[in-house]
Design an enzyme around this catalytic site. Structure first.
Site, PDB file in Angstrom:
ATOM      1  N   GLU A  60      38.088  11.321 -31.516  1.00  0.00           N
ATOM      2  CA  GLU A  60      36.968  10.401 -31.397  1.00  0.00           C
ATOM      3  C   GLU A  60      36.491  10.216 -29.959  1.00  0.00           C
ATOM      4  O   GLU A  60      35.398   9.704 -29.731  1.00  0.00           O
ATOM      5  CB  GLU A  60      37.363   9.053 -32.002  1.00  0.00           C
ATOM      6  CG  GLU A  60      37.714   9.210 -33.467  1.00  0.00           C
ATOM      7  CD  GLU A  60      38.110   7.902 -34.127  1.00  0.00           C
ATOM      8  OE1 GLU A  60      39.148   7.362 -33.749  1.00  0.00           O
ATOM      9  OE2 GLU A  60      37.385   7.448 -34.994  1.00  0.00           O
ATOM     10  N   ARG A  71      33.552   8.733 -35.970  1.00  0.00           N
ATOM     11  CA  ARG A  71      34.363   8.855 -34.761  1.00  0.00           C
ATOM     12  C   ARG A  71      34.372   7.553 -33.963  1.00  0.00           C
ATOM     13  O   ARG A  71      34.042   7.520 -32.778  1.00  0.00           O
ATOM     14  CB  ARG A  71      33.817   9.962 -33.873  1.00  0.00           C
ATOM     15  CG  ARG A  71      33.708  11.291 -34.567  1.00  0.00           C
ATOM     16  CD  ARG A  71      33.914  12.373 -33.581  1.00  0.00           C
ATOM     17  NE  ARG A  71      33.418  13.646 -34.076  1.00  0.00           N
ATOM     18  CZ  ARG A  71      33.920  14.799 -33.671  1.00  0.00           C
ATOM     19  NH1 ARG A  71      34.896  14.833 -32.813  1.00  0.00           N
ATOM     20  NH2 ARG A  71      33.428  15.918 -34.125  1.00  0.00           N
ATOM     21  N   CYS A  72      34.773   6.495 -34.647  1.00  0.00           N
ATOM     22  CA  CYS A  72      34.630   5.184 -34.023  1.00  0.00           C
ATOM     23  C   CYS A  72      35.944   4.597 -33.566  1.00  0.00           C
ATOM     24  O   CYS A  72      35.970   3.721 -32.747  1.00  0.00           O
ATOM     25  CB  CYS A  72      34.046   4.236 -35.048  1.00  0.00           C
ATOM     26  SG  CYS A  72      35.140   4.085 -36.446  1.00  0.00           S
ATOM     27  N   GLN A  85      39.765  10.775 -47.223  1.00  0.00           N
ATOM     28  CA  GLN A  85      40.449  10.868 -45.930  1.00  0.00           C
ATOM     29  C   GLN A  85      41.832  10.224 -45.988  1.00  0.00           C
ATOM     30  O   GLN A  85      42.614  10.373 -45.058  1.00  0.00           O
ATOM     31  CB  GLN A  85      39.604  10.209 -44.827  1.00  0.00           C
ATOM     32  CG  GLN A  85      38.379  11.030 -44.435  1.00  0.00           C
ATOM     33  CD  GLN A  85      37.589  10.437 -43.298  1.00  0.00           C
ATOM     34  OE1 GLN A  85      36.387  10.265 -43.426  1.00  0.00           O
ATOM     35  NE2 GLN A  85      38.233  10.119 -42.171  1.00  0.00           N
TER      36      GLN A  85
HETATM   37  N1  MCN Z   1      44.736  17.759 -30.686  1.00  0.00           N
HETATM   38  C1  MCN Z   1      45.414  18.510 -29.745  1.00  0.00           C
HETATM   39  N2  MCN Z   1      46.038  17.882 -28.698  1.00  0.00           N
HETATM   40  C2  MCN Z   1      46.003  16.539 -28.554  1.00  0.00           C
HETATM   41  C3  MCN Z   1      45.295  15.767 -29.496  1.00  0.00           C
HETATM   42  C4  MCN Z   1      44.689  16.413 -30.569  1.00  0.00           C
HETATM   43  O1  MCN Z   1      45.438  19.731 -29.850  1.00  0.00           O
HETATM   44  N3  MCN Z   1      46.615  15.935 -27.552  1.00  0.00           N
HETATM   45  C5  MCN Z   1      44.152  18.397 -31.866  1.00  0.00           C
HETATM   46  C6  MCN Z   1      44.945  18.002 -33.106  1.00  0.00           C
HETATM   47  O2  MCN Z   1      46.058  18.817 -33.284  1.00  0.00           O
HETATM   48  C7  MCN Z   1      43.924  18.111 -34.200  1.00  0.00           C
HETATM   49  C8  MCN Z   1      42.626  17.724 -33.500  1.00  0.00           C
HETATM   50  O3  MCN Z   1      42.852  17.910 -32.100  1.00  0.00           O
HETATM   51  O4  MCN Z   1      43.867  19.418 -34.699  1.00  0.00           O
HETATM   52  C9  MCN Z   1      42.236  16.248 -33.742  1.00  0.00           C
HETATM   53  O5  MCN Z   1      43.378  15.465 -33.614  1.00  0.00           O
HETATM   54  P1  MCN Z   1      43.388  13.858 -33.511  1.00  0.00           P
HETATM   55  O6  MCN Z   1      42.755  13.443 -32.263  1.00  0.00           O
HETATM   56  O7  MCN Z   1      44.779  13.419 -33.793  1.00  0.00           O
HETATM   57  O8  MCN Z   1      42.424  13.355 -34.678  1.00  0.00           O
HETATM   58  P2  MCN Z   1      42.638  13.445 -36.263  1.00  0.00           P
HETATM   59  O9  MCN Z   1      43.200  14.737 -36.619  1.00  0.00           O
HETATM   60  O10 MCN Z   1      43.285  12.215 -36.759  1.00  0.00           O
HETATM   61  O11 MCN Z   1      41.134  13.485 -36.751  1.00  0.00           O
HETATM   62  C10 MCN Z   1      40.364  12.311 -36.898  1.00  0.00           C
HETATM   63  C11 MCN Z   1      39.156  12.303 -35.994  1.00  0.00           C
HETATM   64  C12 MCN Z   1      38.184  11.321 -36.519  1.00  0.00           C
HETATM   65  S1  MCN Z   1      38.706   9.747 -36.758  1.00  0.00           S
HETATM   66  C13 MCN Z   1      36.922  11.701 -36.872  1.00  0.00           C
HETATM   67  S2  MCN Z   1      35.869  10.483 -37.382  1.00  0.00           S
HETATM   68  C14 MCN Z   1      36.509  13.070 -36.781  1.00  0.00           C
HETATM   69  C15 MCN Z   1      37.305  13.847 -35.802  1.00  0.00           C
HETATM   70  O12 MCN Z   1      38.616  13.629 -35.942  1.00  0.00           O
HETATM   71  N4  MCN Z   1      36.140  13.724 -37.905  1.00  0.00           N
HETATM   72  C16 MCN Z   1      36.018  15.090 -37.874  1.00  0.00           C
HETATM   73  N5  MCN Z   1      36.928  15.136 -35.643  1.00  0.00           N
HETATM   74  C17 MCN Z   1      36.398  15.824 -36.704  1.00  0.00           C
HETATM   75  N6  MCN Z   1      36.243  17.176 -36.649  1.00  0.00           N
HETATM   76  C18 MCN Z   1      35.789  17.820 -37.752  1.00  0.00           C
HETATM   77  N7  MCN Z   1      35.640  19.161 -37.686  1.00  0.00           N
HETATM   78  N8  MCN Z   1      35.478  17.175 -38.899  1.00  0.00           N
HETATM   79  C19 MCN Z   1      35.576  15.835 -38.992  1.00  0.00           C
HETATM   80  O13 MCN Z   1      35.290  15.220 -40.124  1.00  0.00           O
HETATM   81 CU1  CUM Z   2      36.084   5.608 -37.567  1.00  0.00          CU
HETATM   82  S1  CUM Z   2      35.438   7.456 -38.166  1.00  0.00           S
HETATM   83 MO1  CUM Z   2      37.132   8.479 -38.063  1.00  0.00          MO
HETATM   84  O1  CUM Z   2      38.066   7.095 -37.932  1.00  0.00           O
HETATM   85  O2  CUM Z   2      37.457   8.975 -39.600  1.00  0.00           O
END
Ligand code: MCN
Ligand code: CUM
Length: 808
Positions: free
Chosen positions: A762, A386-387, A239
């Site tokens: 998360e 997702r913490c 990651q």
């Molecule tokens: N998004 C959006 N508009 C926003 C915020 C987000 O359209 N205002 C969209 C983003 O463009 C992105 C998705 O939502 O495509 C998730 O964005 P974001 O919230 O920034 O999270 P990350 O991309 O950093 O993903 C990490 C988060 C975490 S920490 C875990 S744990 C988790 C999660 O995402 N693991 C996942 N969702 C998951 N979903 C899948 N399918 N697989 C995982 O392993």
């Molecule tokens: Cu704490 S689970 Mo996500 O942060 O990859």
């Protein structure tokens, strides 16, 4: 030039911000064309497999590898003795602790890596694992963190000095050989004073059990050391690929430019793939030793037994209020079970993650949090699922405390929340435990949610049901689960967030091609979140080229700019901001080019969707496609050729998404089976990039929340045996258990993010777990329930009913 299509059509053509664009990566995934670690097959590649400890605590008297080595096809069997001369028998953890790569003298949890067998194929390796003879001397096992702090049994002998004294750990003084750290926030004395003198006080003790994200794809790596040119290539389920490269360089002494780390497609991460595992190190060492590529891919049981868990928090709380229900103080103490090694991936300054967001969405004047980390004979880890760094625990804690306080006050829990919300005009709001919340409008979201489900009507129905139950007309009770959560996502800023000294910024690099298409590379890595789709949307709106003609690349450290990776929902808040900022740099140069082409001053052109227009003369314009072509093919005085930009973005603050969830549940008290009648989820993640992707994230996170609240757990017996290491015992919900989710939203942009977006990945888990749990607890509230621990599986629910005399 005459415009043939309308402005609206031009906006739609971009497929930019706000568009429910279909995920571009799915064409590949749905046709079996994904490229995962296990799909990588290199000439001459060997396969590794681990000998793992059957015991949770034992001394290793001897290891005999002769029979294994004699098996045809076996190339090597590595033990700690082989790694020691390289200094690789122990490795640093992301939390500043150290961890055995292969058992060094003793084992500390069931499933711990003892020896690494390398063979011509996976099956031969598995057979050879059976032939390695390890002589163990069993030691007393400790799986209870409270007992651990009282015990004479020293788990980590490496952390006690020869004279018996206890050296400081990475986070300060330690009280006991099995103690890791004490971490505090807020004012304990002032909090106690308020609570001692309060009109109403509610107390609760709760255990947030140990869980595991169990992604579809398990962890793995392929290492290939090319001895001719001194280059190491490492493919893996990472990651945070750049962090892995830096750590691999520091550990191995191989210069960083000679290491290429690649995260290919990842089949779900959920935090499980943030940490650094012995398998990665062993595949690297084995490739260096054998001179050929070595693959290591764990199986399902190995994944469940030995890779990063989540939670395992014992939380004790006190909350005080006036008679009218205004909260005056909050006290929280946590005993945190970190297992055998402290391998959390929290920022250095925050050994308990962001647990100090535990005042939640409420205006609480004074608070205190104390966390004690403890070693036990369980697998290491601690940040996963997702913490966003222990925020799930924090939100569960406060949302249970609110419910317990509502019981104490004999008040409706929805109303109690309303009375105490941080008000819209209080933002930016500094919480008692230190965080500055960027923006929020909680009451509006709450009112919308309660109205959508007809909350008053539900309560009336519940009251009727209680009466009917008492009259013996039904055996089903009804629960209304509420939760209102505030998340904290998007680590940095660098000044207070780092992992092992690596600052938590992120990055985006854009290259526009002459014909007006583009490639953008980022320091993050999608594991299923749809980055290839959504980052292109941010850029489309910023630079005026269709998302369809922007390729997004992540995960290859040879090409992508340095970044800290994807976890803690930081991609949108940090890398998404970098993308917008890099897009603006492109636009700034494009503006100069457009002005030159249109023969006007720079300030006389303005950006409009997909072009620069001469102010007040809309028929005089240059499209971004024309500008891109000119950038490469026309000599422009005073400007370099080309159209590229890079942004390294250090966010000024984190983002604070929030949401309001309601779950309606019917529970059969004789079978303990809960039936989810309705689940409503309102999320506010600021500016929404792709509503469909957001909805997908919410469905997934809620399903994982359902799992954790209603049955999923990594359970140990007293001997330290993992009782739930197979999918027979470990609850993974399927379509059968999952209800129809209703999603909704409000939009409160982040004031400091360039496009106002907050993270969302998360949120559904963070808010979902307390919502499901509160639904179960609420069903039993009229019968005297205050708190019961998760997971609320059928048996525990039945016991709750039984303890309350409902089977009499
Ligand atoms: N998004 C959006 N508009 C926003 C915020 C987000 O359209 N205002 C969209 C983003 O463009 C992105 C998705 O939502 O495509 C998730 O964005 P974001 O919230 O920034 O999270 P990350 O991309 O950093 O993903 C990490 C988060 C975490 S920490 C875990 S744990 C988790 C999660 O995402 N693991 C996942 N969702 C998951 N979903 C899948 N399918 N697989 C995982 O392993
Ligand atoms: Cu704490 S689970 Mo996500 O942060 O990859």
């Amino acid at each position: 030039m005459k415009d043939e299509i309308s402005r609206e059509e031009r906006v739609a053509g971009l497929k930019g911000l706000g568009c429910s664009r279909k995920r571009v990566e799915d064409a590949r995934f749905t046709q079996g064309k994904g490229n995962y670690v296990d799909d990588i097959k290199l000439p001459g590649m060997l396969h590794g497999d681990f000998v793992r400890s059957p015991y949770a605590h034992a001394r290793i008297k001897s290891i005999n590898i002769d029979a294994a080595m004699a098996l045809p096809g076996v190339t090597a069997v590595l033990t700690a003795k082989d790694l020691e001369p390289l200094g690789l028998h122990w490795m640093p953890t992301l939390a500043g602790d150290k961890q055995m790569v292969l058992a060094d003298g003793k084992v500390l949890f069931q499933g711990q890596e003892v020896a690494f067998v390398v063979a011509s194929d996976r099956y031969v390796a598995a057979d050879a694992v059976e032939l390695v003879e390890v002589d163990y001397e069993e030691l007393e096992v400790i799986v209870d963190p409270f007992k651990s702090l009282q015990s004479d049994v020293v788990l980590r002998e490496d952390l006690v000095a020869d004279d018996g004294s206890i050296p400081n750990g990475a986070h300060g003084p330690r009280k006991h050989p099995n103690h890791i750290f004490t971490w505090e926030a807020g004012e304990e004395e002032a909090t106690n004073q308020v609570i001692d003198n309060a009109a109403v006080v509610a107390e609760a003790e709760m255990y947030y059990h140990r869980t595991h994200p169990c992604p579809l794809e398990t962890c793995g790596s392929v290492a290939s050391m090319d001895k001719v040119n001194g280059k190491l290539t490492l493919w893996g389920t990472f990651q945070a690929p750049h962090v892995v490269r830096t750590v691999a360089s520091l550990l191995s002494g191989i210069e960083e430019h000679n290491i290429r780390v690649v995260s290919p497609d990842i089949g779900g991460g959920f935090g499980n793939k943030v940490g650094v595992y012995p398998g990665y190190i062993c595949s690297i060492v084995a490739s260096i030793v054998t001179g050929v590529p070595v693959k290591w891919v764990e199986d399902r049981m190995e994944n469940l037994m030995s890779t990063a868990f989540a939670r395992d928090y014992w939380m004790k709380g006190k909350i005080s209020a006036t008679k009218e229900g205004k909260i005056t103080g909050l006290h929280c103490h946590v005993t945190a079970d970190h297992g055998a090694f402290d391998a959390c991936a929290d920022p250095t300054k925050f050994p308990a993650g962001f647990m100090n967001i535990c005042t939640g969405s409420y205006d609480i004047p004074v608070a205190y949090l104390g966390v004690d980390g403890v070693y036990t004979n369980k697998a290491p880890g601690g940040v996963s699922y997702r913490c966003s760094f222990r925020v799930t625990e924090a939100v569960y804690f406060i949302e249970r405390m609110i419910e317990v306080l509502a019981i104490e006050l004999n008040m409706d829990p929805a109303e109690l929340r309303s009375i105490n919300f941080i008000k819209k005009e209080q933002f930016p709001y500094t919480a008692a435990l230190g965080w500055e919340y960027d923006s929020g409008d909680y009451q509006t979201a709450w009112d919308k949610a309660l109205k959508a489900v007809d909350y008053k009507g539900l309560r009336a129905e519940q009251a009727e049901r209680v009466e009917a139950f008492k009259r013996g007309e039904t055996r089903k009770v009804m629960g209304i689960g509420l939760s209102f959560f505030t998340e904290i996502v998007g680590a940095g800023p660098v000044k207070n967030c780092d992992i092992l000294g690596m600052g938590m910024f992120d990055s985006c690099e854009i290259r526009i091609h002459p014909t007006g298409s583009a490639v953008a590379r980022l320091g993050t890595i999608s594991q299923g979140q749809g980055h290839a789709t959504t980052f292109a949307q941010i850029l489309a709106t910023e630079i005026g080229l269709s998302a369809e003609s922007i390729t997004i690349e992540e995960g290859d450290t040879d090409t992508a700019p340095y970044g800290l990776g994807t976890y803690g929902s930081r991609s949108t808040p940090v890398a998404g901001a970098a993308a917008a900022m890099a897009g603006r740099k492109i636009r700034a140069k494009a503006q100069m080019i457009a002005a030159y082409l249109l023969e006007v001053h720079d300030n006389d052109v303005e950006f409009d969707v997909d072009r620069f227009v001469v102010k007040g003369v809309p028929e005089r314009f240059k499209t971004m496609k024309e500008i891109a072509y000119a950038a490469y093919n026309q000599a422009i005085p005073g400007l370099e050729p080309g159209l590229e930009a890079v942004s390294y973005y250090d966010p000024p603050n984190m983002t604070y998404p929030f949401g309001a969830y309601v779950c309606v549940m019917d529970i059969d008290v004789d079978t303990g089976v809960p039936e989810i009648r309705r689940f409503y989820a309102l999320d506010d993640c600021g500016t929404r990039i792709n509503p469909m992707v957001i909805e997908g994230q919410i469905h997934g996170g809620l399903t994982e929340a359902l799992a954790v609240a209603l049955g999923q757990e990594i359970a140990y017996d007293d001997m330290g045996n993992v009782k739930t290491a197979t999918l027979m015992d470990f609850f993974l919900p399927t379509a059968w258990e999952v209800p129809n989710y209703e999603t909704d939203f409000t939009v409160t942009p982040s004031p400091h993010h360039p496009i106002g977006a907050k993270g969302v990945g998360e949120s559904p888990h963070v808010g979902g777990v307390p919502c499901f749990s509160n639904a179960v607890q609420d069903a039993f509230r009229p019968f005297g329930n205050r708190h019961t621990n998760m997971p609320h599986d059928h048996w525990r629910i039945w016991q709750t009913a039984n303890n309350l005399g409902m089977h009499d």
